[in-house]
Write an enzyme that holds these catalytic residues in place. Structure first.
Site, PDB file in Angstrom:
ATOM      1  N   THR A  77      -8.551   8.928   9.505  1.00  0.00           N
ATOM      2  CA  THR A  77      -8.204   7.718   8.757  1.00  0.00           C
ATOM      3  C   THR A  77      -7.872   6.546   9.677  1.00  0.00           C
ATOM      4  O   THR A  77      -7.283   5.560   9.227  1.00  0.00           O
ATOM      5  CB  THR A  77      -6.998   7.996   7.837  1.00  0.00           C
ATOM      6  OG1 THR A  77      -5.903   8.486   8.633  1.00  0.00           O
ATOM      7  CG2 THR A  77      -7.336   9.032   6.782  1.00  0.00           C
ATOM      8  N   GLY A  98      -7.913   3.214  11.326  1.00  0.00           N
ATOM      9  CA  GLY A  98      -8.518   1.927  10.994  1.00  0.00           C
ATOM     10  C   GLY A  98      -8.478   1.547   9.534  1.00  0.00           C
ATOM     11  O   GLY A  98      -9.039   0.515   9.154  1.00  0.00           O
ATOM     12  N   THR A  99      -7.803   2.341   8.697  1.00  0.00           N
ATOM     13  CA  THR A  99      -7.827   2.052   7.262  1.00  0.00           C
ATOM     14  C   THR A  99      -7.205   0.689   6.936  1.00  0.00           C
ATOM     15  O   THR A  99      -7.732  -0.063   6.112  1.00  0.00           O
ATOM     16  CB  THR A  99      -7.100   3.142   6.463  1.00  0.00           C
ATOM     17  OG1 THR A  99      -5.810   3.375   7.050  1.00  0.00           O
ATOM     18  CG2 THR A  99      -7.886   4.428   6.459  1.00  0.00           C
ATOM     19  N   GLY A 100      -6.068   0.364   7.552  1.00  0.00           N
ATOM     20  CA  GLY A 100      -5.400  -0.893   7.239  1.00  0.00           C
ATOM     21  C   GLY A 100      -6.221  -2.106   7.652  1.00  0.00           C
ATOM     22  O   GLY A 100      -6.364  -3.063   6.885  1.00  0.00           O
ATOM     23  N   CYS A 101      -6.752  -2.073   8.865  1.00  0.00           N
ATOM     24  CA  CYS A 101      -7.600  -3.167   9.341  1.00  0.00           C
ATOM     25  C   CYS A 101      -8.823  -3.319   8.451  1.00  0.00           C
ATOM     26  O   CYS A 101      -9.222  -4.429   8.088  1.00  0.00           O
ATOM     27  CB  CYS A 101      -8.049  -2.903  10.779  1.00  0.00           C
ATOM     28  SG  CYS A 101      -6.723  -2.656  11.966  1.00  0.00           S
ATOM     29  N   LYS A 108       0.845  -1.197   0.000  1.00  0.00           N
ATOM     30  CA  LYS A 108       0.000   0.000   0.000  1.00  0.00           C
ATOM     31  C   LYS A 108       0.881   1.248   0.000  1.00  0.00           C
ATOM     32  O   LYS A 108       1.717   1.412   0.878  1.00  0.00           O
ATOM     33  CB  LYS A 108      -0.925  -0.021   1.216  1.00  0.00           C
ATOM     34  CG  LYS A 108      -1.849  -1.241   1.240  1.00  0.00           C
ATOM     35  CD  LYS A 108      -2.685  -1.314   2.492  1.00  0.00           C
ATOM     36  CE  LYS A 108      -1.857  -1.583   3.731  1.00  0.00           C
ATOM     37  NZ  LYS A 108      -2.688  -1.833   4.931  1.00  0.00           N
TER      38      LYS A 108
END
Length: 268
Positions: free
Chosen positions: A207, A209-212, A176
């Site tokens: 933003t 929590g974007t990865g989870c 990413k």
């Protein structure tokens, strides 16, 4: 009689502020039409300004949770997040080795605020034991740097990182690129070919929590039978909407809105 939706198992840490971790996983899964289940590996004390502490769940308790769910309920996909320690990674890896469902590995190492979420030796355990089981690995740039030991400053560096990580066993690697300047580009590598996923940068600081959320969305679409590249694109579309609808919470970084597709305006 109602049909049972696909079941997705999230193996991760708990976020007391509700924006990331197990809480984000379950919200994402609900929003995308699958049944979410959870194995809690760590408990965090965190809010919008940072992580004040975390406590690992004993490996025996992690094993018991996994045995309970996997011994009774078929799973169509698995997502791993914050595993906290080498002992937990070993426990999770040994239990997942016999599970035929796709596994999405989000190698969570550092929080949005820069707080470390792993004890010493955990990344080595992830590389040696968990990555060979991964259907899709979803590192951000910092996580890719930590796993490869090499800095990433441009898209060419992302490609090199994807190749290096692919050699560790994952069938697909999604690096990413959101932390690079300009509009973000993510790269999906299958061991030979790269698929680029360009996007538009959204002007929002909320933003958390974007990865989870992205990893859980990919797992959800895989559970629904979607091929990996299509699942990644669908997950990115969902996360893009969630970032655009992110809202302020507390004094710091607010969460993305997992319910953006279904939330109705509150009337006065």
């Amino acid at each position: 009689m109602p049909l049972t939706p696909p079941c997705v198992l999230a193996i991760a840490g708990s976020d007391s502020a509700g924006g990331a971790g197990i809480q984000a996983d379950l919200k994402t899964m609900l929003a995308l039409g699958v049944h979410g289940m959870s194995v809690v590996c760590a408990v965090t004390a965190q809010n919008s300004v940072g992580v004040q502490g975390y406590w690992e769940v004993p490996p025996d308790a992690v094993r018991a949770q996994l045995a309970s769910v996997l011994g009774d309920i078929p799973v169509q996909a698995v997502k791993t997040g914050m595993l906290a320690s080498a002992a937990i990674v070993e426990t999770v890896s040994s239990m997942l080795a016999g599970v035929p469902a796709p596994v999405v590995v989000d190698p969570v190492a550092v929080s949005k605020h820069g707080d470390s979420l792993l004890s010493a030796g955990t990344l080595d355990a992830v590389k040696e034991q968990l990555l060979p089981l991964a259907t899709v690995l979803t590192p951000n740039l910092l996580e890719a740097e930590l796993l490869t030991g090499s800095p990433i400053t441009d898209e060419a560096g992302m490609r090199r990182a994807a190749e290096a990580l692919s050699s560790l066993g994952p069938r697909w690697v999604l690096v990413k690129g959101g932390h690079l300047p300009g509009n973000p580009v993510d790269l999906l590598f299958d061991g030979s070919d790269v698929v680029r996923f360009p996007g538009q940068r959204i002007a929002s600081r909320h933003t958390h929590g974007t990865g989870c959320t992205l990893a859980s969305a990919i797992a959800s679409f895989l559970a629904l039978g979607t091929p990996v590249p299509t699942a990644v694109q669908a997950a990115k579309d969902y996360v893009t909407g969630a970032i655009g609808a992110g809202f302020p919470l507390g004094a710091g970084i607010g969460p993305v809105d997992h319910a953006w597709r279904i939330r109705q305006p509150v009337s006065g």
